[in-house]
Design an enzyme around this catalytic site. Sequence first.
Site, PDB file in Angstrom:
ATOM      1  N   ASP A 213       0.822  -1.202   0.000  1.00 21.94           N
ATOM      2  CA  ASP A 213       0.000   0.000   0.000  1.00 21.94           C
ATOM      3  C   ASP A 213       0.857   1.253   0.000  1.00 21.94           C
ATOM      4  O   ASP A 213       1.854   1.342   0.723  1.00 21.94           O
ATOM      5  CB  ASP A 213      -0.900  -0.018   1.245  1.00 21.94           C
ATOM      6  CG  ASP A 213      -1.831   1.165   1.301  1.00 21.94           C
ATOM      7  OD1 ASP A 213      -2.708   1.258   0.431  1.00 21.94           O
ATOM      8  OD2 ASP A 213      -1.682   1.997   2.221  1.00 21.94           O
ATOM      9  N   GLU A 266      13.527 -15.247  -0.663  1.00 21.09           N
ATOM     10  CA  GLU A 266      13.731 -16.418   0.193  1.00 21.09           C
ATOM     11  C   GLU A 266      12.519 -17.342   0.164  1.00 21.09           C
ATOM     12  O   GLU A 266      12.632 -18.555   0.344  1.00 21.09           O
ATOM     13  CB  GLU A 266      13.981 -15.983   1.643  1.00 21.09           C
ATOM     14  CG  GLU A 266      15.291 -15.283   1.891  1.00 21.09           C
ATOM     15  CD  GLU A 266      15.446 -14.924   3.360  1.00 21.09           C
ATOM     16  OE1 GLU A 266      14.915 -15.680   4.215  1.00 21.09           O
ATOM     17  OE2 GLU A 266      16.070 -13.879   3.664  1.00 21.09           O
TER      18      GLU A 266
END
Length: 536
Positions: A213, A266
């Site tokens: 956002d 990751e």
Amino acid sequence: MLKTVNNKNNKDLRVLNWWQGAVIYQIYPRSFCDSNGDGIGDLKGITSKLDYVASLGVDGIWISPFFKSPMHDFGYDVSDFRQVDSIFGTLEDFDELLTRAHALGLKVIIDQVYSHASIECDWFKESRKGPKGDKSDWFIWADAKADGGPPNNWQAVFAGPAWTWCSLRKQYYMHNFLPEQPDLNLHNPEVQEEMLAVARFWLERGVDGFRLDATNHYMHDPELRDNPAYEGAESNKPFDMQDQIYNQSHPDITKFLKRLRALMDEYDAFTVAEVGGRRSLKEMAEYTEGDDLLHTAYSFIFLEEDNLSADAIRKALTDWESQTDSWPSWTFSNHDRKRVVSRWMRGQNRQDFANAMNALLLALRGTIFMYQGEELGLQHADVPFERLVDPEAIKNWPDTLGRDGCRTPMPWHNSAESGGWPSYTWLPIDERHYDLAVCQQENTQASNLKFTRDLIAFRKQHSALKAGSITFLESDEPVLAFIREGAEEKLLCVFNLGEAEADWCAEAYEGEILLPLMGAGPDKPLPVCGGYIMKL
């Protein structure tokens, strides 16, 4: 004559990541489905409707905030970034949602709000105690001017100054949005570490990515310099009268985004940034350039466009691809702007126009975000003043309709069953939406819902639409024509965006009509809301 747009991204579908060319369905949880009869949608409600979502053929869902919040901005003022607000359920409810979505083959994207928190957040409560505490520099504080006024001229998005006085700390704190949404100080390494820890918390639970956002609001000018006036501002809102050079868009934002991308890698997780403002295209390119920043971004370029035109569509896509090799994302509606049928329709038939807009959106090159209810062709709801809850609408009434009209409850059933909701809901259901309810459209052969399902399936079946290049062809308003070309096929896409029949010469092209709109074809005038996709 051809106008060619970036062909160097023409890749075989098989080598793309899942999100490239995907269709992601946005769910606004307060208004999607209510499982406990309190008039507010919740996580269990979402889970109960995931079979419906999967039946659309979309690749994933984006769920707007469901975190603990006092709801001053309906979830975008987060008081605990690791907890589910009780009105939506529990962490266990979210885990069940995630498990069910994955079982249905749906990716799950959730919002992350890193630019600001809530005044009820424990971090802010600690920070406002004084300048020497553990979290004193976790938010943006500044002394008053000699005359007692705020530190500079920055204005908040919703209305009023971007500074509020805190009598406890004897300083002003900054907020780009509501006073109840103090801005986090992401220049502080401790704050960055905490937000990365929040991200890891949700990644460990198994989410597939984040919608970020207000990404260009992450950092401000530490010198707190005044913004200059914006010459030619059309709005009378103070925020729009300024050129937002210093209260947002700091160049160090990309350094934080690189740290976030490293974490996302990751987990092989996806990131899409929301970037608004006058420099959105430039900043979207900056935030997605290369392999160590965000995967993609979207702006308000179509959401804030009041009038539909072929030139506006062409310009948005050509401007993007002229500035970056990054993958684009597009949407015509979301929880912040007027629904596309009400915003762009000018005398056309609602059902036909909704079908045409979904066909156009799904023919564009990029990742597609489809807001809940767009598959039904919903109009922007009429919400009377006494039922408004959106702080932006209330503060700026009557200059803006605000965001309530696009956030009303999803109509699942007809009026006899209150749209699948209790008799009183947090926002009223527009009476016009009952005839467009899911149950009504499921039982109608030629409905927006069934046509949208067919459109999404069609996009999946054609690698040129998911992964191919886009080449715009010369055409006069209101006709938009372009070619989507992939490794295995070439498609001609033609749309009449106007209010009357339109001519476009297709003599240079021969092929098979795969998708006609309103019975259109290359050998006759294009009807209103008409068009076609033809295999060349």
